[in-house]
Design a protein around this motif. Sequence first.
Motif, PDB file in Angstrom:
ATOM      1  N   VAL A  35       4.148  -1.286  46.281  1.00 56.52           N
ATOM      2  CA  VAL A  35       4.828  -2.517  46.703  1.00 56.52           C
ATOM      3  C   VAL A  35       3.779  -3.577  47.045  1.00 56.52           C
ATOM      4  O   VAL A  35       3.832  -4.720  46.574  1.00 56.52           O
ATOM      5  N   LEU A  36       2.794  -3.156  47.840  1.00 57.86           N
ATOM      6  CA  LEU A  36       1.742  -4.096  48.231  1.00 57.86           C
ATOM      7  C   LEU A  36       0.962  -4.587  47.003  1.00 57.86           C
ATOM      8  O   LEU A  36       0.754  -5.790  46.830  1.00 57.86           O
ATOM      9  N   GLY A  37       0.579  -3.639  46.156  1.00 55.73           N
ATOM     10  CA  GLY A  37      -0.162  -4.016  44.947  1.00 55.73           C
ATOM     11  C   GLY A  37       0.672  -4.910  44.046  1.00 55.73           C
ATOM     12  O   GLY A  37       0.167  -5.870  43.468  1.00 55.73           O
ATOM     13  N   GLY A  38       1.959  -4.601  43.933  1.00 62.88           N
ATOM     14  CA  GLY A  38       2.845  -5.395  43.086  1.00 62.88           C
ATOM     15  C   GLY A  38       2.961  -6.824  43.588  1.00 62.88           C
ATOM     16  O   GLY A  38       2.905  -7.777  42.807  1.00 62.88           O
ATOM     17  N   ILE A  39       3.089  -6.969  44.894  1.00 67.39           N
ATOM     18  CA  ILE A  39       3.211  -8.321  45.464  1.00 67.39           C
ATOM     19  C   ILE A  39       1.910  -9.091  45.272  1.00 67.39           C
ATOM     20  O   ILE A  39       1.917 -10.269  44.906  1.00 67.39           O
ATOM     21  N   ARG A  40       0.788  -8.408  45.476  1.00 60.93           N
ATOM     22  CA  ARG A  40      -0.497  -9.085  45.289  1.00 60.93           C
ATOM     23  C   ARG A  40      -0.713  -9.501  43.831  1.00 60.93           C
ATOM     24  O   ARG A  40      -1.504 -10.391  43.540  1.00 60.93           O
ATOM     25  N   GLY A  41      -0.011  -8.826  42.944  1.00 59.04           N
ATOM     26  CA  GLY A  41      -0.180  -9.133  41.526  1.00 59.04           C
ATOM     27  C   GLY A  41       0.730 -10.246  41.022  1.00 59.04           C
ATOM     28  O   GLY A  41       0.634 -10.648  39.870  1.00 59.04           O
ATOM     29  N   VAL A  42       1.625 -10.753  41.884  1.00 55.42           N
ATOM     30  CA  VAL A  42       2.531 -11.824  41.430  1.00 55.42           C
ATOM     31  C   VAL A  42       1.726 -13.112  41.235  1.00 55.42           C
ATOM     32  O   VAL A  42       0.908 -13.478  42.084  1.00 55.42           O
ATOM     33  N   ASP A  43       1.969 -13.762  40.123  1.00 55.12           N
ATOM     34  CA  ASP A  43       1.227 -14.962  39.756  1.00 55.12           C
ATOM     35  C   ASP A  43       1.451 -16.077  40.782  1.00 55.12           C
ATOM     36  O   ASP A  43       2.562 -16.564  40.967  1.00 55.12           O
ATOM     37  N   GLU A  44       0.382 -16.473  41.421  1.00 55.12           N
ATOM     38  CA  GLU A  44       0.408 -17.540  42.421  1.00 55.12           C
ATOM     39  C   GLU A  44       1.035 -18.820  41.866  1.00 55.12           C
ATOM     40  O   GLU A  44       1.747 -19.546  42.563  1.00 55.12           O
ATOM     41  N   ARG A  45       0.787 -19.077  40.580  1.00 53.84           N
ATOM     42  CA  ARG A  45       1.284 -20.320  39.983  1.00 53.84           C
ATOM     43  C   ARG A  45       2.807 -20.342  39.917  1.00 53.84           C
ATOM     44  O   ARG A  45       3.436 -21.394  40.010  1.00 53.84           O
ATOM     45  N   LEU A  46       3.412 -19.141  39.736  1.00 47.40           N
ATOM     46  CA  LEU A  46       4.877 -19.083  39.723  1.00 47.40           C
ATOM     47  C   LEU A  46       5.421 -19.411  41.105  1.00 47.40           C
ATOM     48  O   LEU A  46       6.450 -20.078  41.243  1.00 47.40           O
ATOM     49  N   ILE A  47       4.721 -18.940  42.129  1.00 46.85           N
ATOM     50  CA  ILE A  47       5.156 -19.207  43.495  1.00 46.85           C
ATOM     51  C   ILE A  47       5.066 -20.699  43.773  1.00 46.85           C
ATOM     52  O   ILE A  47       5.978 -21.309  44.329  1.00 46.85           O
ATOM     53  N   GLU A  48       3.958 -21.289  43.336  1.00 47.65           N
ATOM     54  CA  GLU A  48       3.772 -22.724  43.548  1.00 47.65           C
ATOM     55  C   GLU A  48       4.865 -23.525  42.843  1.00 47.65           C
ATOM     56  O   GLU A  48       5.434 -24.462  43.410  1.00 47.65           O
TER      57      GLU A  48
END
Lengths: 279, 236
Positions: free
Chosen positions: A163-176
């Motif tokens: 879960v932690l690794g998966g969240i860290r792997g989410v593309d920052e640009r998508l969040i932005e």
Amino acid sequence: MVSHTLEPLTAANTADAPAVKGPPGWRKLARSVRKLVGLAVIVVVWQLLAARGDLGNQTPTPGQVLVAAYDLIRSGVLLDNLAVSVVRVAKGLAIGLSAGLALGLVAGFSKAGEDFVDAPVQALRMLPAVALAPIFLIWFGLGDLSKVALIAFAPLFPLYLNVLGGIRGVDERLIESARSCGVGTWGLIRRVILPGALPQILVGLRQSLGVAWIVLVVAEQTATTSGLGVIINDAKEFLQIDVMFVVVVVYALLGLATDALVRLLERRLLSWRRGYAGV
Amino acid sequence: MTTGVKVRQAGRRFGSRTVLRDVDLDIAPGEFVALIGQSGSGKSTLLRAIAGLDPDATGAYEVPDRHAVVFQEHRLLPWSRVWRNVTLGLNETNLRERARRALDEVGLAARANAYPGTLSGGESQRVALARALVRTPGLLLLDEPFGALDALTRLKAQALVARLWTEHRPAVLLVTHDVEEALLLADRVLLLDGGRIAETFDVDLPRPRSIGHPRFVALRRQLLAGLGVADAEEKL
């Protein structure tokens, strides 16, 4: 000098991408058959070697195991104890997976959360379930609780890590870009972070389920009056080797079944994915 | 939506490097402004500051509440269908219908139920445009939105933006390094150099514009000179 005027874009000059075609029916069938071949080979080799006595004169053939299984099912011993074990695993997983998910989310969403949660989780992760079994007996008593607690403990970690690794792997640009669309914190979690982490979370789920079955075996080794472990312990006592094999096969089948469940989940939840599927 | 953009003393430092220094910028409602400059000139930094995406930017920013950004990469959520991407962050009713209308404007209504992974680069970027449009923005921020497209697709996408701007009239800030793109689309081109607005060009060309127009050619030469590539142009 080339001179051109920009023409507006219309639906006519934008050909739609072709729809993705599924494999033809016979190919699907061939795949299902292929998936069974490996298992079939194991059974056949086992049958041949056991029948020739190459596995020692104590090892039953798959046929003999099947007969023993039939007797165990008829007497109700197998299904009753299986039910007890399955309920234990279900309870343990309900607790362990929830905790692993919750801790993973806390650590994943905030740096402070990670700082608080990660070190203790990593330390506990290194404790082997085998070593903890007697301690859990002391803490939680001889009843069901100590078994459930042990089964809850072990699967927590694979899920947490993924879960932690998966969240860290989410593309920052998508969040932005989601933020720039006015998505709030909760929406961000639900629409971006969780789906983005999901492929990795499902890998963790698979590992956790496997670990749960392994720990079940450990948990049911001592101070137990019901469950698959009891069948195997009793059989050991009376040298009923075919019965021991029945339980081992049941463990294998349970592992396969839970894995198939996660595969089904993956197919459902990750249908959007276009990753490399192999040739 | 009657207010434009008013930026005063925009600044941004990355460590000891100053990327933006005291930039003042006004965009009138409905005005199309292009921001051009070499890599590292601070143009994307300025756009991000105006979009409110950079908490470490300094200065005063007056920006319409309704603003939308289209990035160089489409940044669509691969796990959400196209129409869900378009309406991301909206919480009104009848989202599907709103998405359909926005997608219709970019010629992609038929792909509403597709996953972004099945779209081409140009289609994805048009979906990103629809996602911006559906918010009826008073300010549209375009951060090199056509940079990753092939030349032909880029021309079509530019024409699409020109058309949509004509129809909806948001204020637009387009960040680009493409001189022709800036001159085809913008009312005004700002040349950013070393974190400052070095020059302003009013593009007094009739629309729709043609790159063969003598005034276009002249402006193009001026802009290239401003970018310091005029000599290279002459040699070609």
